[in-house]
Design a protein around this motif. Sequence first.
Motif, PDB file in Angstrom:
ATOM      1  N   HIS A  45      22.691 -23.471  14.064  1.00  0.00           N
ATOM      2  CA  HIS A  45      21.456 -22.684  14.089  1.00  0.00           C
ATOM      3  C   HIS A  45      20.188 -23.508  14.346  1.00  0.00           C
ATOM      4  O   HIS A  45      19.419 -23.216  15.256  1.00  0.00           O
ATOM      5  N   LEU A  46      19.961 -24.545  13.542  1.00  0.00           N
ATOM      6  CA  LEU A  46      18.701 -25.295  13.677  1.00  0.00           C
ATOM      7  C   LEU A  46      18.611 -26.029  15.006  1.00  0.00           C
ATOM      8  O   LEU A  46      17.543 -26.137  15.604  1.00  0.00           O
ATOM      9  N   LEU A  47      19.744 -26.550  15.470  1.00  0.00           N
ATOM     10  CA  LEU A  47      19.744 -27.301  16.728  1.00  0.00           C
ATOM     11  C   LEU A  47      19.518 -26.354  17.895  1.00  0.00           C
ATOM     12  O   LEU A  47      18.756 -26.645  18.824  1.00  0.00           O
ATOM     13  N   ASP A  48      20.166 -25.209  17.842  1.00  0.00           N
ATOM     14  CA  ASP A  48      20.013 -24.216  18.903  1.00  0.00           C
ATOM     15  C   ASP A  48      18.586 -23.689  18.929  1.00  0.00           C
ATOM     16  O   ASP A  48      17.984 -23.534  19.991  1.00  0.00           O
ATOM     17  N   ARG A  49      18.031 -23.450  17.750  1.00  0.00           N
ATOM     18  CA  ARG A  49      16.672 -22.915  17.679  1.00  0.00           C
ATOM     19  C   ARG A  49      15.669 -23.895  18.285  1.00  0.00           C
ATOM     20  O   ARG A  49      14.686 -23.492  18.910  1.00  0.00           O
ATOM     21  N   GLU A  50      15.936 -25.184  18.123  1.00  0.00           N
ATOM     22  CA  GLU A  50      14.995 -26.193  18.612  1.00  0.00           C
ATOM     23  C   GLU A  50      14.933 -26.208  20.137  1.00  0.00           C
ATOM     24  O   GLU A  50      13.871 -26.354  20.715  1.00  0.00           O
ATOM     25  N   GLU A  51      16.083 -26.096  20.773  1.00  0.00           N
ATOM     26  CA  GLU A  51      16.127 -26.071  22.240  1.00  0.00           C
ATOM     27  C   GLU A  51      17.044 -24.939  22.675  1.00  0.00           C
ATOM     28  O   GLU A  51      18.252 -25.098  22.744  1.00  0.00           O
ATOM     29  N   ARG A  52      16.454 -23.810  22.976  1.00  0.00           N
ATOM     30  CA  ARG A  52      17.252 -22.609  23.245  1.00  0.00           C
ATOM     31  C   ARG A  52      17.459 -22.352  24.725  1.00  0.00           C
ATOM     32  O   ARG A  52      18.269 -21.513  25.105  1.00  0.00           O
ATOM     33  N   PHE A  53      16.679 -23.025  25.559  1.00  0.00           N
ATOM     34  CA  PHE A  53      16.717 -22.695  26.974  1.00  0.00           C
ATOM     35  C   PHE A  53      16.979 -23.931  27.824  1.00  0.00           C
ATOM     36  O   PHE A  53      16.528 -25.025  27.492  1.00  0.00           O
ATOM     37  N   ALA A  54      17.681 -23.702  28.920  1.00  0.00           N
ATOM     38  CA  ALA A  54      17.850 -24.776  29.900  1.00  0.00           C
ATOM     39  C   ALA A  54      16.468 -25.171  30.411  1.00  0.00           C
ATOM     40  O   ALA A  54      15.609 -24.313  30.609  1.00  0.00           O
ATOM     41  N   SER A  67      22.707 -15.654   6.166  1.00  0.00           N
ATOM     42  CA  SER A  67      22.624 -16.845   5.314  1.00  0.00           C
ATOM     43  C   SER A  67      21.213 -17.405   5.375  1.00  0.00           C
ATOM     44  O   SER A  67      20.456 -17.101   6.294  1.00  0.00           O
ATOM     45  N   ARG A  68      20.912 -18.235   4.412  1.00  0.00           N
ATOM     46  CA  ARG A  68      19.702 -19.033   4.575  1.00  0.00           C
ATOM     47  C   ARG A  68      20.110 -20.510   4.642  1.00  0.00           C
ATOM     48  O   ARG A  68      21.113 -20.922   4.055  1.00  0.00           O
ATOM     49  N   VAL A  69      19.303 -21.247   5.383  1.00  0.00           N
ATOM     50  CA  VAL A  69      19.627 -22.627   5.723  1.00  0.00           C
ATOM     51  C   VAL A  69      18.367 -23.449   5.513  1.00  0.00           C
ATOM     52  O   VAL A  69      17.277 -23.014   5.904  1.00  0.00           O
ATOM     53  N   TRP A  70      18.493 -24.611   4.904  1.00  0.00           N
ATOM     54  CA  TRP A  70      17.319 -25.486   4.751  1.00  0.00           C
ATOM     55  C   TRP A  70      16.635 -25.677   6.102  1.00  0.00           C
ATOM     56  O   TRP A  70      17.291 -25.959   7.114  1.00  0.00           O
ATOM     57  N   ASP A  71      15.337 -25.609   6.100  1.00  0.00           N
ATOM     58  CA  ASP A  71      14.579 -25.820   7.339  1.00  0.00           C
ATOM     59  C   ASP A  71      13.755 -27.097   7.195  1.00  0.00           C
ATOM     60  O   ASP A  71      13.721 -27.703   6.119  1.00  0.00           O
ATOM     61  N   SER A  72      13.116 -27.481   8.269  1.00  0.00           N
ATOM     62  CA  SER A  72      12.315 -28.706   8.247  1.00  0.00           C
ATOM     63  C   SER A  72      11.033 -28.499   9.028  1.00  0.00           C
ATOM     64  O   SER A  72      11.068 -28.070  10.194  1.00  0.00           O
ATOM     65  N   CYS A  73       9.903 -28.833   8.402  1.00  0.00           N
ATOM     66  CA  CYS A  73       8.605 -28.701   9.077  1.00  0.00           C
ATOM     67  C   CYS A  73       8.422 -29.790  10.130  1.00  0.00           C
ATOM     68  O   CYS A  73       7.410 -29.797  10.831  1.00  0.00           O
ATOM     69  N   GLN A  74       9.394 -30.697  10.259  1.00  0.00           N
ATOM     70  CA  GLN A  74       9.298 -31.729  11.292  1.00  0.00           C
ATOM     71  C   GLN A  74       9.861 -31.237  12.628  1.00  0.00           C
ATOM     72  O   GLN A  74       9.745 -31.909  13.651  1.00  0.00           O
ATOM     73  N   LEU A  75      10.478 -30.059  12.607  1.00  0.00           N
ATOM     74  CA  LEU A  75      11.036 -29.509  13.849  1.00  0.00           C
ATOM     75  C   LEU A  75       9.968 -28.723  14.599  1.00  0.00           C
ATOM     76  O   LEU A  75       9.154 -28.023  13.984  1.00  0.00           O
ATOM     77  N   ASP A  76      10.016 -28.809  15.915  1.00  0.00           N
ATOM     78  CA  ASP A  76       9.055 -28.084  16.746  1.00  0.00           C
ATOM     79  C   ASP A  76       9.190 -26.579  16.520  1.00  0.00           C
ATOM     80  O   ASP A  76       8.208 -25.855  16.437  1.00  0.00           O
ATOM     81  N   ALA A  77      10.433 -26.112  16.394  1.00  0.00           N
ATOM     82  CA  ALA A  77      10.655 -24.670  16.295  1.00  0.00           C
ATOM     83  C   ALA A  77      10.267 -24.107  14.929  1.00  0.00           C
ATOM     84  O   ALA A  77      10.245 -22.893  14.749  1.00  0.00           O
ATOM     85  N   PHE A  78       9.950 -24.959  13.981  1.00  0.00           N
ATOM     86  CA  PHE A  78       9.576 -24.502  12.640  1.00  0.00           C
ATOM     87  C   PHE A  78       8.386 -23.552  12.696  1.00  0.00           C
ATOM     88  O   PHE A  78       8.346 -22.541  12.008  1.00  0.00           O
ATOM     89  N   MET A  79       7.406 -23.888  13.532  1.00  0.00           N
ATOM     90  CA  MET A  79       6.210 -23.049  13.627  1.00  0.00           C
ATOM     91  C   MET A  79       6.025 -22.448  15.022  1.00  0.00           C
ATOM     92  O   MET A  79       5.028 -21.793  15.271  1.00  0.00           O
ATOM     93  N   ARG A  80       6.970 -22.714  15.928  1.00  0.00           N
ATOM     94  CA  ARG A  80       6.780 -22.272  17.310  1.00  0.00           C
ATOM     95  C   ARG A  80       6.787 -20.743  17.381  1.00  0.00           C
ATOM     96  O   ARG A  80       7.619 -20.097  16.762  1.00  0.00           O
ATOM     97  N   GLU A  81       5.847 -20.214  18.137  1.00  0.00           N
ATOM     98  CA  GLU A  81       5.774 -18.765  18.289  1.00  0.00           C
ATOM     99  C   GLU A  81       6.648 -18.321  19.446  1.00  0.00           C
ATOM    100  O   GLU A  81       7.058 -19.141  20.270  1.00  0.00           O
ATOM    101  N   ALA A  82       6.908 -17.024  19.519  1.00  0.00           N
ATOM    102  CA  ALA A  82       7.798 -16.507  20.561  1.00  0.00           C
ATOM    103  C   ALA A  82       7.285 -16.833  21.959  1.00  0.00           C
ATOM    104  O   ALA A  82       8.052 -17.037  22.888  1.00  0.00           O
ATOM    105  N   SER A  83       5.963 -16.908  22.095  1.00  0.00           N
ATOM    106  CA  SER A  83       5.386 -17.213  23.410  1.00  0.00           C
ATOM    107  C   SER A  83       5.666 -18.645  23.837  1.00  0.00           C
ATOM    108  O   SER A  83       5.514 -18.989  24.990  1.00  0.00           O
ATOM    109  N   GLY A  84       6.017 -19.471  22.868  1.00  0.00           N
ATOM    110  CA  GLY A  84       6.172 -20.896  23.143  1.00  0.00           C
ATOM    111  C   GLY A  84       5.022 -21.699  22.573  1.00  0.00           C
ATOM    112  O   GLY A  84       5.117 -22.903  22.386  1.00  0.00           O
TER     113      GLY A  84
END
Lengths: 676, 325
Positions: A585-594, B249-266
Motif C-alpha cells: 500500500h504505502l509503496l504503491d501510494r508513493e508512486e502510482r503512475f508510470a 486495515s490501518r497501516v502506520w504512515d510516515s510524514c516523510q513520504l511525498d504521498a502523505f500530504m499529496r492532494e489528488a491533483s498532485g
Amino acid sequence: MTATLTTCPYCGTGCNFYLLSDDDGRLTGVEPAGQHPTTRGQLCVKGWNAHAFVDHPDRLAVPQIRRDGELQSADWQQALDLVHDQLQAIAEKHGPDSLMFLSSAKVSNEENYLLQKLARAGYGTNNIDHCARLCHSSTVTGLVETLGSGAMTNSLSCFDETELVFVIGSNTTEQHPLIGSRILQAKQRGAKLLVADSRKIRLAKHADLHLRQQNGSDVALLSGMMRQILRDGLEDRDFIAQRCENFAAFAEKLESYTPEYVAGITGLEPEQVIAAARLYAEADRAMIVYAMGITQHSHGVDNVRAISNLALLTGNLGKPGSGVNPLRGQNNVQGACDMGALPDVYSGYQNVADPEARKKFSTAWGCELPETKGLMSTHAIEAAATGEVRGMLILGENPMLSDANQGMVKKALERLDFLAVIDIFPTETAAFADVVLPASCYAEKDGSFTSTERRVQLGRKAAEPPGLARTDWQIICELLQRCGLKSDYQNPAEIMAEIAALTPSYGGISHDRLQGHGLQWPCPDKTHPGTPILHIDRCTRGKARFSPVDYRAPHELPDRDFPFLLNTGRSYFHWHTGSMTRRSHLLDREERFAFVEINPDDASQLAIFARQQVRISSLRGSITCRALVSEKVPAGQVFIPFHFTEGAANALTNNALDPESGIPEFKVCAVRIEPC
Amino acid sequence: MLKSLKREDLLRLLETLAEQYDLQVPLKLPDGTRQLGRYGSGELSLCGPLLQRKPTSLLFPQAELLLSINPDGSVEQPHPAEKPLALFGLERSDLAAIAFLDRFFLCEPADDIYQGKRENSLLIGLTGFAGENSAYLPPAGENCDLELIATADGWLGCAYSAAGKTLLAPFPDSEAKERTEIDQRAAEPKTDSLLKAASRLLREDKVPDAFWQEIADRCILCTGCNLVCPTCSCFCVQDRIRDGKTERSRVWDSCQLDAFMREASGHNPLGTEALRTRRRIHHKLVADVERWGEIGCIACGRCDRTCPTGIGMFAVVEEMINQFG
C-alpha cells in the motif's frame, strides 16, 4: 506477536529483519535486526514494508491449466503431470536444447540449485539462465577474466575504513539504500566521494566531484583517468609488478585517451577528467562501487574490464577499504549465479565444458550430462521468437516487463509450444502460460540467500502460503521425481548438504552454521570462518590481468527522428516489474503512475508541463506515461523506470546485446517525445 | 507502601499475570536484541537494553484489520481478544509514550480499536538497575499500574492502581518505606534539556530553511524515524477486496513520504524533502507543545538508532543547537 528472523527479499544488500505475526498467523509488520552487521537496526522503505504484499488477495493459490484458451483451476497432480509430459515430449521430438529454463534471483540457493539440476539432469539441457543475464552478466564475464571471480571483492564493512568511494553507474541510496547510507556515513567522517553518473542522484549532492558523463561513454572516461594517473606517476608500481600481468599492452592502449579526446566523447571538461583521476589515485584505500550503469551496455564487459584495470593500476585490491564492488541488485542474484543457474557452469562456477567437472556432477546425480554450454536467456528469447526454442519453464521471472524489446518478448512467448510459469502473482508473463503453478513467497519458506558481499544467510518461514501454494523446492522436487531423479529431500538443509558436497566455495556451509549472521564464501570447509575480502595475497586466477579495452559507441544513439537518449532503471519505491511493491500500500501510494523524468529545458521546448501525459516512442514501440519535470536528468536525456505495465519502459528499449555477456543495452536507446 | 520481591516472587507474579492477562514480557531474540512477546513463547530477558520494537506497537500495530465488509453490505469486526493485555517490563520512556498515545487516541471521539486494547489492560514498569549491564533506569512514575524496581539484591514493588495493589498484596512489605529512598538519581535527564533548548530555537524561528535542506539531503526516505517513534500516531487506511469481501486495515504512515500530504491533483503542501524533514522535528518540538503543552519526543533514542544516515531527533537537535544555539 511472534517474531521470525529472516532476510529481506528486495535488493542484494542482505538486511535481516523480524517478520511479526499475530495469533491468526497474519503478518503485522517488520522490525530490523538490531545486532546484524549489515542491518544494524536500520532498513530502507521497501524493507519496512516487506510484509505488505505477502497476503495480498491477488496471490496465486491454486494450480492453473489453460483450457479453451483460459487459465482454469486444476489439481497439483494434473498440473505437474502436464508440465513434465509437455517438456519431455518437446525434448524427445525436437531435442533437449529446444527447452529453456529460467530460474530466479528471488528464490533460494537450494531452489536455484535444484532447478539447474532439473534442467541438466532431468531434461538433458544446459539451457538454464536467470536475470543475472540482465544485470551482472557483464561483471561475471569481465571480472572472471581479470581477477578469476565475478563477485564483489570486499565487504560492506569496508566502507567504514575507506578513504574514497568512487560511485559509477550506481544510484546507491535508492537501489541499495543501506549501502548508500554507509557511503554517506563515510563522507560524514571525512572520506572523499567521487560520483560519475549522468543523473543528479542523491549521492551527487554530497560528492567532492560529480561527473555527468554521457551514458555509454564510461570506457572513454575510465581510460582517460587511467592515462592521467600514469602521466602523474600515481600508479602503484609495486602492486603492478608483483600482482599483475599484461600491463604493457594495457598501457599502450591508453595513449590515445587524452583529456581532450575523452572530453569530446563524454561531454565533460578535460579538467574534470584530470581532477577525477587525481582524486581517485591519491587515496591510499579507494573503493569502486558500480551497478547497472556500467553493466547494461552493448559494451558492458569492456566497462567492467576498465573498472578492474583502474583498481589494479592503483593497487586497490585485496585490502580493507578498497576493491571492485559490483552491487548485486536482487536478494539472491549472487546465489543464483553461485548455484549454477547459468548456461555454462554448474554450482561454484564449475564449467560444463570441463570433462572433470561434468564427471563429478554426472557421478553425483547418477546420469549423463550435456557437454555443450546452453543458451543465455536473452538468446533464448530470440530463439523462441524464431521457433528454435519451443518449451519454457519460468520460475519467478517476468520477462514481459523485465526484458528489452517487449514486442519481441511477446512474440517469443506467444510462439512457444508450451510455457509453464511458477510464481506468486499473476504476472504479465504468466498470462501467456499453459500452466501456472502457485509458489510460496520468501516469508513462507526456509532457505538460504547470498547477498552482494557473498554473505550466505537464512530466510525463515513466518507465515503459511495461501491456498494450495507450495514452495519452489517442493514443486521442483515433484518434477525431479517424474524425471526419475532423487527427489526425497526433507528440507532445504538437506539440499544445502548436497550443494556443499559438490561446490568448493560452499564446502563448509550448512544451515546449522548459517544461524547467526551467516557466512561469506569462499568457505571451503566446516571450520572455515568465511572470507570477507577476496584476492588478498593472490587473485583467484593467480595474477590479476590488465585487460586492454577500446571505447565503442552504444548501438543506437539519438538522431533527428528520435532526438532523446532513453535511460531506464528502477525507482526507490518500486521493485522491478512491480508485482510485489505495487501491491504494497504505502509503496504503491508513493508512486502510482508510470512516469518519465524530463529536464525542464526540454519540457519547456516541447511545451510539456508537469504531470502531463506524454507519448514516448522508439524504433521498437510506443508508450504513454506522466511527465516528471526534473533537473535530475540532463537535457537531452529522459529516464523511465521499468516497473509499470501500463507504461512499460521495455517496450522501447533496445535488445542490442553485449557480444560476450549477452546483456541488453538498457541504458541507451533513442526515443521521441510528444505531448498526448 | 513498597513491597519486597525476590526473583522467585517475581516469577510467581508473572505466572499469576499470565492466568488473567495476555501477558507480554521482554524476550531475547536470536540476534541478541529484546522485544515484548507472549510469556512462555521465548527466553525471558528481564533486564537489558531498550526494547527493540516499540512496546506501543502492541496497542497500535504496524498493520491492523479494522473491519470487513461482506458482499451483502454487512460489517464484521475482528474478534475481540480473549484476555486483556498486560505489558510487562516497560521503562519510563515507554510508559510516557503510552500516556501520550492514550491522550491522542482516547480523547473524544475515542478510537474504539485502540480503546478496546487499552481497556482493562495492565502496564508494569521495570526500572532501577534493570538496564544494559545493570545500568540504572530512572523511575517510571505513575504512568503504570505497578512498577518493579531492580535493586542490588532483589526487586521492590510499587503499586499505583487498584489492580496493581491487588497483584502486589501477597508480597511482604519492604524496609524502604518511600520510593524517594531509592530515587536519588531521578534528576531530569540531559536529553530533556537538549529537547527544550531546541524547541525554544524553533519557536523563536532561529533555524533557517537552509538547515532543513542540508538535513533533507542526507535523508534516504526510509521512514524509519516515524515507524520506530512511540509517539507517532499517523496511519493510513488500506482496503483490499478478497473473494468479494472488503478488508479495511490501518497501516502506520510516515510524514516523510511525498504521498502523505499529496492532494489528488498532485499538488503537495509539503512538497519538498526539506519541508517534510522540518515537519518531522517541528511537530514534536513545537506543534505538540502548542497542542498538549509538552514536547512530543519521549527521548527513547529509537529514531537515532534506526536512521541510516544519522539524522534522528537527537542528531538534528545537537546540530541545531551547535549552529544556532
